[in-house]
Design a protein around this motif. Structure first.
Motif, PDB file in Angstrom:
ATOM      1  N   LEU A 243     -25.445 -13.650  37.286  1.00  0.00           N
ATOM      2  CA  LEU A 243     -25.658 -13.522  35.917  1.00  0.00           C
ATOM      3  C   LEU A 243     -26.978 -12.901  35.661  1.00  0.00           C
ATOM      4  O   LEU A 243     -26.719 -12.063  34.882  1.00  0.00           O
ATOM      5  CB  LEU A 243     -25.649 -14.964  35.047  1.00  0.00           C
ATOM      6  N   VAL A 244     -27.965 -13.185  36.372  1.00  0.00           N
ATOM      7  CA  VAL A 244     -29.104 -12.355  36.184  1.00  0.00           C
ATOM      8  C   VAL A 244     -28.947 -11.007  36.685  1.00  0.00           C
ATOM      9  O   VAL A 244     -29.422 -10.080  35.958  1.00  0.00           O
ATOM     10  CB  VAL A 244     -30.509 -13.120  37.073  1.00  0.00           C
ATOM     11  N   THR A 245     -28.314 -10.797  37.652  1.00  0.00           N
ATOM     12  CA  THR A 245     -28.059  -9.074  37.996  1.00  0.00           C
ATOM     13  C   THR A 245     -27.307  -8.575  36.933  1.00  0.00           C
ATOM     14  O   THR A 245     -27.454  -7.473  36.643  1.00  0.00           O
ATOM     15  CB  THR A 245     -27.236  -9.282  39.168  1.00  0.00           C
ATOM     16  N   GLY A 246     -26.402  -9.325  36.489  1.00  0.00           N
ATOM     17  CA  GLY A 246     -25.346  -8.551  35.404  1.00  0.00           C
ATOM     18  C   GLY A 246     -26.188  -8.314  34.167  1.00  0.00           C
ATOM     19  O   GLY A 246     -26.210  -7.176  33.361  1.00  0.00           O
ATOM     20  N   VAL A 247     -26.947  -9.243  33.702  1.00  0.00           N
ATOM     21  CA  VAL A 247     -27.968  -9.051  32.527  1.00  0.00           C
ATOM     22  C   VAL A 247     -29.017  -8.035  32.837  1.00  0.00           C
ATOM     23  O   VAL A 247     -29.410  -7.104  31.865  1.00  0.00           O
ATOM     24  CB  VAL A 247     -28.772 -10.574  32.119  1.00  0.00           C
ATOM     25  N   GLU A 248     -29.517  -7.872  34.024  1.00  0.00           N
ATOM     26  CA  GLU A 248     -30.562  -6.580  34.169  1.00  0.00           C
ATOM     27  C   GLU A 248     -29.756  -5.393  34.004  1.00  0.00           C
ATOM     28  O   GLU A 248     -30.368  -4.264  33.599  1.00  0.00           O
ATOM     29  CB  GLU A 248     -31.046  -6.899  35.730  1.00  0.00           C
TER      30      GLU A 248
ATOM     31  N   LEU B 119     -35.268 -16.679  47.142  1.00  0.00           N
ATOM     32  CA  LEU B 119     -35.242 -17.059  45.583  1.00  0.00           C
ATOM     33  C   LEU B 119     -34.393 -16.302  44.761  1.00  0.00           C
ATOM     34  O   LEU B 119     -33.680 -16.775  44.056  1.00  0.00           O
ATOM     35  CB  LEU B 119     -36.556 -17.600  45.109  1.00  0.00           C
ATOM     36  N   SER B 120     -34.821 -15.070  45.138  1.00  0.00           N
ATOM     37  CA  SER B 120     -34.104 -14.130  44.083  1.00  0.00           C
ATOM     38  C   SER B 120     -32.580 -14.232  44.151  1.00  0.00           C
ATOM     39  O   SER B 120     -31.775 -14.104  43.328  1.00  0.00           O
ATOM     40  CB  SER B 120     -34.682 -12.604  44.347  1.00  0.00           C
ATOM     41  N   GLY B 121     -32.146 -13.788  45.537  1.00  0.00           N
ATOM     42  CA  GLY B 121     -31.000 -14.130  45.915  1.00  0.00           C
ATOM     43  C   GLY B 121     -30.012 -15.201  45.594  1.00  0.00           C
ATOM     44  O   GLY B 121     -28.916 -15.409  45.237  1.00  0.00           O
ATOM     45  N   LEU B 122     -30.578 -16.327  45.764  1.00  0.00           N
ATOM     46  CA  LEU B 122     -29.904 -17.652  45.791  1.00  0.00           C
ATOM     47  C   LEU B 122     -30.042 -18.394  44.365  1.00  0.00           C
ATOM     48  O   LEU B 122     -29.236 -19.188  44.006  1.00  0.00           O
ATOM     49  CB  LEU B 122     -30.248 -18.689  46.881  1.00  0.00           C
ATOM     50  N   THR B 123     -31.066 -17.783  43.562  1.00  0.00           N
ATOM     51  CA  THR B 123     -31.404 -18.652  42.191  1.00  0.00           C
ATOM     52  C   THR B 123     -31.329 -18.000  41.231  1.00  0.00           C
ATOM     53  O   THR B 123     -31.426 -17.976  39.819  1.00  0.00           O
ATOM     54  CB  THR B 123     -32.636 -19.460  42.252  1.00  0.00           C
ATOM     55  N   GLY B 124     -31.712 -16.422  41.380  1.00  0.00           N
ATOM     56  CA  GLY B 124     -31.944 -15.524  40.008  1.00  0.00           C
ATOM     57  C   GLY B 124     -33.526 -15.618  39.865  1.00  0.00           C
ATOM     58  O   GLY B 124     -33.720 -14.774  38.544  1.00  0.00           O
TER      59      GLY B 124
ATOM     60  N   SER C  72     -37.900 -10.502  31.829  1.00  0.00           N
ATOM     61  CA  SER C  72     -37.893 -10.014  30.605  1.00  0.00           C
ATOM     62  C   SER C  72     -37.488 -11.430  29.777  1.00  0.00           C
ATOM     63  O   SER C  72     -36.991 -12.468  30.039  1.00  0.00           O
ATOM     64  CB  SER C  72     -37.108  -8.957  30.100  1.00  0.00           C
ATOM     65  N   LEU C  73     -37.816 -11.520  28.478  1.00  0.00           N
ATOM     66  CA  LEU C  73     -37.672 -12.485  27.557  1.00  0.00           C
ATOM     67  C   LEU C  73     -36.041 -12.639  27.360  1.00  0.00           C
ATOM     68  O   LEU C  73     -35.557 -13.783  27.364  1.00  0.00           O
ATOM     69  CB  LEU C  73     -38.200 -12.420  26.285  1.00  0.00           C
ATOM     70  N   MET C  74     -35.412 -11.548  27.325  1.00  0.00           N
ATOM     71  CA  MET C  74     -33.900 -11.662  27.272  1.00  0.00           C
ATOM     72  C   MET C  74     -33.339 -12.051  28.541  1.00  0.00           C
ATOM     73  O   MET C  74     -32.345 -13.059  28.437  1.00  0.00           O
ATOM     74  CB  MET C  74     -33.429 -10.221  27.148  1.00  0.00           C
ATOM     75  N   LEU C  75     -33.804 -11.828  29.736  1.00  0.00           N
ATOM     76  CA  LEU C  75     -33.555 -12.445  31.066  1.00  0.00           C
ATOM     77  C   LEU C  75     -33.515 -13.952  30.763  1.00  0.00           C
ATOM     78  O   LEU C  75     -32.754 -14.793  31.227  1.00  0.00           O
ATOM     79  CB  LEU C  75     -33.898 -11.862  32.132  1.00  0.00           C
ATOM     80  N   LEU C  76     -34.628 -14.439  30.390  1.00  0.00           N
ATOM     81  CA  LEU C  76     -35.065 -16.005  30.348  1.00  0.00           C
ATOM     82  C   LEU C  76     -34.114 -16.398  29.466  1.00  0.00           C
ATOM     83  O   LEU C  76     -33.701 -17.672  29.613  1.00  0.00           O
ATOM     84  CB  LEU C  76     -36.373 -16.331  30.094  1.00  0.00           C
ATOM     85  N   LEU C  77     -33.779 -15.991  28.213  1.00  0.00           N
ATOM     86  CA  LEU C  77     -32.922 -16.559  27.489  1.00  0.00           C
ATOM     87  C   LEU C  77     -31.528 -16.636  27.748  1.00  0.00           C
ATOM     88  O   LEU C  77     -30.899 -17.793  27.743  1.00  0.00           O
ATOM     89  CB  LEU C  77     -32.928 -15.738  26.235  1.00  0.00           C
ATOM     90  N   CYS C  78     -30.969 -15.706  28.467  1.00  0.00           N
ATOM     91  CA  CYS C  78     -29.844 -15.773  29.014  1.00  0.00           C
ATOM     92  C   CYS C  78     -29.559 -16.911  30.299  1.00  0.00           C
ATOM     93  O   CYS C  78     -28.584 -17.496  30.436  1.00  0.00           O
ATOM     94  CB  CYS C  78     -29.182 -14.269  29.664  1.00  0.00           C
ATOM     95  N   TYR C  79     -30.644 -17.021  31.047  1.00  0.00           N
ATOM     96  CA  TYR C  79     -30.790 -17.856  32.174  1.00  0.00           C
ATOM     97  C   TYR C  79     -30.682 -19.089  31.535  1.00  0.00           C
ATOM     98  O   TYR C  79     -29.909 -20.164  31.733  1.00  0.00           O
ATOM     99  CB  TYR C  79     -31.979 -17.732  32.934  1.00  0.00           C
ATOM    100  N   ALA C  80     -31.305 -19.689  30.666  1.00  0.00           N
ATOM    101  CA  ALA C  80     -31.486 -20.993  29.829  1.00  0.00           C
ATOM    102  C   ALA C  80     -29.911 -21.163  29.177  1.00  0.00           C
ATOM    103  O   ALA C  80     -29.687 -22.305  29.298  1.00  0.00           O
ATOM    104  CB  ALA C  80     -32.627 -20.903  28.783  1.00  0.00           C
ATOM    105  N   ALA C  81     -29.309 -20.148  28.463  1.00  0.00           N
ATOM    106  CA  ALA C  81     -28.108 -20.336  27.967  1.00  0.00           C
ATOM    107  C   ALA C  81     -26.957 -20.814  29.007  1.00  0.00           C
ATOM    108  O   ALA C  81     -25.958 -21.631  28.647  1.00  0.00           O
ATOM    109  CB  ALA C  81     -27.732 -19.165  27.255  1.00  0.00           C
TER     110      ALA C  81
END
Length: 285
Positions: free
Chosen positions: A198-203, A235-240, A246-255
């Motif tokens: 999801l993080v990859t997609g949001v980026e 950590l990047s590959g396995l957890t995002g 960015s703030l948007m990335l963090l909001l999407c991660y929390a959602a």
């Protein structure tokens, strides 16, 4: 490559579990001896469907214009993330009754001498695992070239070999390394992997200016754990994990995690409902 190894390992073990349940059932039923041919035919059909899907995706990707390929690859990354969550939810709902459900379906087909129905049952079970793996492999390996592509396929092959070893160990039984522990640990890792996709997609969507970054970066932890370091890369590959999110990335991660928590609770209630109903019925009796 850690993502690829893990997903092939986990999905292969799950497919082997389905095949193992059906194989053991057939071995224990003398009247169903001829069903072995249809069992392996179903396995071949399921794998064939997965390869066909993979070829179709690659062909479709090559036919698209260059700009449209970025959108298609973005869609596949998001689909892979959703499928990973769906895998976990499906096992939460059906894992406890998987053996009984498969065996009941097999018994019905044997009683009706419906061998093609049994083949379809096996093909669907194997094809589901295979198609999920194909979509994930495409979303992870589409940009790989040269030696990176070779490492990609080596990781996939290693994951399959590890799956064979894991399945053999799990079949031996034991309290330390059991099916219950296997699914508990791998489900947690799968959800982390879904978050990474999801993080990859949001980026990508932020890069396409479909989403605003809002605040970019929100913090910078690259001095402690950089993205391109050994630990940070894992950590990047396995957890995002991102050192400069960015703030948007963090909001999407929390959602994502809020949605996962809600869906897991609902799946757990759905899985427990039949057992609770049976207990209540027994108490009334």
């Amino acid at each position: 490559m850690d993502q690829v190894l893990f997903i092939v390992w986990r999905e292969s073990v799950e497919a082997m579990l389905v095949i193992g349940i059906l194989y053991a059932w057939l071995r224990g039923n003398p009247n169903a001896g001829q069903g072995m041919r249809y069992l392996w035919g179903g396995v071949a059909a399921g794998l064939g469907f997965a390869f066909l899907l993979g070829g179709t995706i690659l062909l479709f990707d090559e036919m698209l214009p260059e700009g449209a390929q970025d959108y298609f690859q973005l869609a596949m990354v998001l689909v892979a993330s959703a499928l990973i969550v769906q895998m976990v939810l499906w096992m939460k709902r059906h894992g406890r009754h998987l053996k009984r459900t498969l065996e009941q379906g097999m018994q019905q087909n044997v009683d009706n001498t419906n061998w093609w129905g049994m083949l379809l049952l096996v093909a669907l079970a194997v094809g589901r695992e295979g198609s999920e793996t194909v979509i994930f492999l495409y979303s992870s390996g589409v940009a790989q070239q040269g030696m990176a592509l070779l490492h990609f396929w080596l990781a996939a092959a290693t994951g399959f070999v590890l799956a064979l070893v894991t399945f053999w160990l799990l079949q031996l039984g034991g309290k330390v390394f059991s099916w219950r522990l296997f699914f508990r640990v791998t489900e947690s890792l799968l959800l982390l992997l879904g978050a990474s996709m999801l993080v990859t997609g949001v980026e990508k969507m932020i890069g396409l200016e479909w989403l605003p970054a809002l605040v970019d970066p929100l913090w910078d932890s690259s001095a402690m754990v950089p993205d391109d370091g050994r630990l940070g890369g894992l950590l990047s590959g396995l957890t995002g994990y991102r050192a400069q999110p960015s703030l948007m990335l963090l909001l999407c991660y929390a959602a994502y995690w809020a949605a996962v928590w809600f869906l897991l609770r609902r799946a757990q209630r759905a899985a427990s409902a039949p057992l609770a109903a049976a207990v209540a019925q027994g108490q009334r009796a």
